[in-house]
Design an enzyme around this catalytic site. Sequence first.
Site, PDB file in Angstrom:
ATOM      1  N   GLN A  52      -9.084   0.130 -11.393  1.00 59.05           N
ATOM      2  CA  GLN A  52      -9.131   1.401 -10.661  1.00 59.05           C
ATOM      3  C   GLN A  52      -9.821   2.487 -11.479  1.00 59.05           C
ATOM      4  OE1 GLN A  52      -4.726   1.366  -9.549  1.00 59.05           O
ATOM      5  NE2 GLN A  52      -5.645   2.379  -7.760  1.00 59.05           N
ATOM      6  N   CYS A  98      -2.509   4.276  -1.709  1.00 57.85           N
ATOM      7  CA  CYS A  98      -3.196   3.833  -2.926  1.00 57.85           C
ATOM      8  C   CYS A  98      -4.182   4.914  -3.341  1.00 57.85           C
ATOM      9  CB  CYS A  98      -3.932   2.526  -2.633  1.00 57.85           C
ATOM     10  SG  CYS A  98      -4.904   1.898  -4.011  1.00 57.85           S
ATOM     11  N   GLU A 141      -0.412  -3.879  -7.810  1.00 56.76           N
ATOM     12  CA  GLU A 141      -1.303  -3.673  -8.970  1.00 56.76           C
ATOM     13  C   GLU A 141      -1.998  -4.969  -9.393  1.00 56.76           C
ATOM     14  OE1 GLU A 141      -2.004  -0.737  -9.357  1.00 56.76           O
ATOM     15  OE2 GLU A 141      -0.233   0.220  -8.503  1.00 56.76           O
TER      16      GLU A 141
END
Lengths: 167, 181
Positions: A52, A98, A141
């Site tokens: 991310q 998210c 995750e």
Amino acid sequence: MAVLPILTYPNALLKAVSEPVSAIDKQLLTFVEDLRETLYSHPGCVGIAAPQTGNLKRVIVIDAQRAKAGQDFNSGPLVMINPEINWQEGDVLAREGCLSLPHLTANVRRAKNIRVSYMDSQGAQHSLETRDFEARVILHETDHLDGLLFLDRVSSLKTDVFRRKRY
Amino acid sequence: MSKTVVLTGTGRDQVGIVARLTEALFELGCNLLDSSMTLLRGEFAIIVMVELPGKETLEALESKLASIEKSLGLTIHVRELSEVELESGDTPSNPYLISVYGADKPGIVAGITRVLANLDINISDVQTSSTKSETGDVFVMILEVEAPDNLSVNELTGILTKEGKALGVDVTVQPIEIMEL
């Protein structure tokens, strides 16, 4: 120490598969600290995965106690290097948001109970059995490490995906 | 300066409505923002927000749509949006999902939504369906709402349960909890 910028979809790195960590060196430890700092810079955020931030390494940082849903049961802050889901069972539906898909939320089915093996930042190997909200955080995750977003887990755009209105 | 317009349309459902309509918008150089399109029984309904390029006029869009209206039997309305209308606002709010269901009769939607309006609760989404069966017609309504901060889930449930009893319907209130991951 630095707060890293969060990539948002359609950045292609979010759909890439991350590489396992082969050595815990100074560079990795600095990155883990940055990842932790990045997590805590977002109010209410309970988990973040290395990709991310554009770093395709199999590292996640979680802290389930930051959310109301995780307060009853959690293992506190955890750094997980090369996490692997070894077992999962059960089925729970909940609405996820998210950081990498900031304008959407979705109903996602995930296991209720999981066992995950991982390495901590000192290189020690662990196996953790956990459940409910914390299990969801870890599953969400670790999905990022395989290039999967919650949109890959929904079964219907009409009933499972929601545009964030004002929340 | 590009303009943002909202286009609403309804008409008898058939294959190709969305394709014809969006092709026409694409030919004018429009960019689609948000849209909601759905089939209510045999009637197809569309709401689309479109960015119209600066060189195009609202009249050009309307005349392009007129031929589609005719050939597809649609009724389309176009309105330009102001900057203020485009803002989605970011005031914090408490989202709830409310389910209402019971034996069908007139007045359920009006009764429930009047209570919500009096509580200063804004409706962000609502869908209703009425199904006929031999054992009686069932009406179902699912609402997504935003409640003010000073209203608790218990208070809201209490007020709506009371109204539901008066209307003869069952009401359930669930906070929409989003797990931020």
